[in-house]
Write a protein that holds these residues in place. Structure first.
Motif, short mmCIF file in Angstrom:
data_model
loop_
_atom_site.label_atom_id
_atom_site.label_comp_id
_atom_site.label_asym_id
_atom_site.label_seq_id
_atom_site.Cartn_x
_atom_site.Cartn_y
_atom_site.Cartn_z
N ARG A 29 -37.89 1.91 28.99
CA ARG A 29 -38.82 0.95 28.35
C ARG A 29 -38.28 0.40 27.03
NH1 ARG A 29 -44.03 4.58 30.01
NH2 ARG A 29 -43.86 4.07 32.22
N ARG A 30 -38.92 -0.65 26.57
CA ARG A 30 -38.64 -1.32 25.30
C ARG A 30 -37.23 -1.91 25.26
NH1 ARG A 30 -43.29 -0.02 22.01
NH2 ARG A 30 -42.55 -1.70 20.71
N ASP A 67 -48.08 7.43 31.94
CA ASP A 67 -48.52 6.05 31.69
C ASP A 67 -48.73 5.29 33.00
OD1 ASP A 67 -48.65 6.15 28.99
OD2 ASP A 67 -46.62 5.38 28.64
N ALA A 110 -48.53 -7.08 25.88
CA ALA A 110 -47.37 -7.65 25.16
C ALA A 110 -46.41 -8.30 26.15
CB ALA A 110 -46.67 -6.56 24.36
N TRP A 165 -52.32 3.65 34.04
CA TRP A 165 -52.54 2.19 34.06
C TRP A 165 -52.33 1.54 35.43
CZ3 TRP A 165 -55.19 1.46 30.03
CH2 TRP A 165 -54.86 2.02 28.81
N ILE A 223 -55.15 -6.88 33.80
CA ILE A 223 -54.70 -5.89 32.80
C ILE A 223 -55.89 -5.26 32.09
CG2 ILE A 223 -53.24 -5.52 30.79
CD1 ILE A 223 -51.68 -8.00 31.49
N LEU A 270 -44.00 -2.38 36.54
CA LEU A 270 -43.91 -1.08 35.87
C LEU A 270 -42.44 -0.80 35.61
CD1 LEU A 270 -42.84 1.25 38.09
CD2 LEU A 270 -45.11 0.79 39.01
N VAL A 271 -42.20 -0.02 34.55
CA VAL A 271 -40.83 0.35 34.20
C VAL A 271 -40.83 1.84 33.90
CG1 VAL A 271 -39.06 0.09 32.39
CG2 VAL A 271 -40.16 -1.95 33.34
N SER A 331 -48.66 -3.62 28.33
CA SER A 331 -48.71 -4.63 29.39
C SER A 331 -49.15 -5.99 28.85
CB SER A 331 -49.67 -4.16 30.50
OG SER A 331 -49.64 -5.06 31.57
N ALA A 372 -40.43 -7.70 30.75
CA ALA A 372 -40.56 -9.13 30.44
C ALA A 372 -39.53 -9.96 31.20
CB ALA A 372 -40.42 -9.34 28.93
N ASN A 390 -54.40 -1.60 27.49
CA ASN A 390 -52.98 -1.43 27.85
C ASN A 390 -52.13 -2.39 27.01
OD1 ASN A 390 -50.51 -1.04 29.03
ND2 ASN A 390 -51.23 -1.25 31.15
N LEU A 445 -36.95 -5.07 30.00
CA LEU A 445 -36.84 -5.10 31.47
C LEU A 445 -38.10 -5.67 32.12
CD1 LEU A 445 -35.06 -1.70 32.22
CD2 LEU A 445 -34.16 -4.01 32.61
C1 LIG Z 1 -46.00 -2.13 30.47
C2 LIG Z 1 -44.53 -1.79 30.76
C3 LIG Z 1 -44.17 -2.31 32.14
C4 LIG Z 1 -43.64 -2.47 29.69
O1 LIG Z 1 -42.29 -2.33 30.09
P1 LIG Z 1 -41.08 -2.56 29.07
O2 LIG Z 1 -39.85 -2.78 29.90
O3 LIG Z 1 -41.05 -1.48 28.08
O4 LIG Z 1 -41.48 -3.91 28.35
P2 LIG Z 1 -40.48 -4.89 27.58
O5 LIG Z 1 -39.35 -4.07 26.99
O6 LIG Z 1 -40.10 -6.00 28.48
O7 LIG Z 1 -41.37 -5.41 26.38
C5 LIG Z 1 -41.94 -6.71 26.37
C6 LIG Z 1 -42.79 -6.83 25.12
O8 LIG Z 1 -43.78 -5.81 25.12
C7 LIG Z 1 -43.69 -5.02 23.93
N1 LIG Z 1 -44.05 -3.66 24.26
C8 LIG Z 1 -43.54 -2.90 25.24
N2 LIG Z 1 -44.10 -1.68 25.21
C9 LIG Z 1 -44.98 -1.69 24.18
C10 LIG Z 1 -45.86 -0.72 23.67
N3 LIG Z 1 -45.94 0.51 24.19
N4 LIG Z 1 -46.64 -1.06 22.63
C11 LIG Z 1 -46.58 -2.31 22.08
N5 LIG Z 1 -45.76 -3.28 22.54
C12 LIG Z 1 -44.97 -2.96 23.58
C13 LIG Z 1 -42.24 -5.15 23.52
O9 LIG Z 1 -42.07 -4.87 22.14
C14 LIG Z 1 -41.98 -6.58 23.83
O10 LIG Z 1 -42.60 -7.38 22.83
P3 LIG Z 1 -41.86 -8.60 22.12
O11 LIG Z 1 -41.84 -9.69 23.15
O12 LIG Z 1 -42.71 -8.91 20.96
O13 LIG Z 1 -40.50 -8.11 21.79
C15 LIG Z 1 -44.29 -0.25 30.71
O14 LIG Z 1 -44.75 0.24 29.49
C16 LIG Z 1 -44.97 0.48 31.85
O15 LIG Z 1 -44.40 0.62 32.93
N6 LIG Z 1 -46.21 0.99 31.61
C17 LIG Z 1 -46.94 1.71 32.66
C18 LIG Z 1 -47.30 0.83 33.84
C19 LIG Z 1 -48.14 -0.37 33.42
O16 LIG Z 1 -48.93 -0.32 32.50
N7 LIG Z 1 -47.96 -1.46 34.16
C20 LIG Z 1 -48.72 -2.68 33.95
C21 LIG Z 1 -50.06 -2.57 34.60
S1 LIG Z 1 -51.06 -4.02 34.27
#
Ligand SMILES: CC(C)(COP(=O)(O)OP(=O)(O)OC[C@H]1O[C@@H](n2cnc3c(N)ncnc32)[C@H](O)[C@@H]1OP(=O)(O)O)[C@@H](O)C(=O)NCCC(=O)NCCS
Length: 202
Positions: A109-110, A38, A147, A42, A138, A103-104, A145, A115, A142, A113
């Protein structure tokens, strides 16, 4: 006035999350976090994200921090091992804007962290750095991201998509924004214009 040099070192904490500077001893954890599909899909990270990429990444992060041009902080719980990263870069002191990113690691994830970390850094950017407009770029596909952005109060702008060509083919990035509320910010100026035009509602 927007700070000319970003502070180093820096620790930001809230809601159980501690954002801290990267350390040389984080190398193995960094590789473990970033060598992941991922993140390859992204973000502009090299893939595979190997030891060489990790060493170069930490070196660049350190240089960016020492020069005061960017904030690049490891996401931790309690200041320990890194679980992800949040960034602030591309400061435009005239427009009082900057871009943020996050990024996490897949195993973390979920849990809120991303947010939580974006909220902490956005609040710091508005109140302490006096930036008035914070930007995220974004890919519209994605969903995770997007969300995170929505949860932190960012809204989609109508700005033209930024086109780019990466290893997954051509893609476009939308611009999301948060207008911070500190005095002198763009939001504040817009409110003042509206108040002068339409009268203040109390
Ligand atoms: C995007 C990313 C940073 C999210 O990290 P995370 O710590 O899992 O996110 P959070 O737990 O803080 O979630 C925040 C919100 O996003 C939602 N969410 C997180 N992952 C999701 C997914 N795969 N699909 C749908 N919603 C999602 C959560 O449910 C939460 O929503 P809520 O406010 O309605 O409860 C992580 O998936 C990641 O590192 N992805 C790859 C790198 C990336 O895309 N970076 C951003 C580039 S623009």
């Amino acid at each position: 006035m927007v700070a000319r040099r970003l502070p180093f070192p820096l620790t930001l904490a809230g809601d159980g999350i501690v954002l801290r500077d990267w350390r040389a001893e984080d190398l193995d954890d960094l590789i473990d976090l970033l060598d992941e599909p991922d993140i390859a899909r992204w973000t502009p990270m090299p893939s595979p994200f190997d030891r060489e990429a990790g060493v170069a990444y930490l070196k660049r992060a350190h240089q960016g921090r020492m020069s005061g041009q960017r904030l690049q902080l490891a996401i931790t719980e309690g200041g320990g091992r890194p679980l992800g990263e949040v960034l602030l870069f591309g400061i435009d002191a005239g427009l009082r804007e900057a871009e943020l990113g996050y990024l996490v690691g897949a195993r973390h994830r979920r849990r809120g962290l991303a947010a939580g970390s974006l909220s902490l850094l956005s609040a710091y950017a508005g109140t302490t750095l006096k930036l008035s407009r914070l930007l995220l770029r974004i890919d519209p596909a994605n969903t995770a991201s997007i969300a995170v952005a929505r949860r932190c109060g960012y809204t989609l702008t109508g700005e033209a998509p930024i086109l780019q060509v990466g290893p997954h083919g051509p893609s476009s990035l939308d611009t999301w924004e948060q207008l911070t509320g500190h005095p002198g910010s763009r939001l504040d100026r817009l409110k003042n214009v509206a108040a002068r035009r339409y009268g203040r509602r109390t």
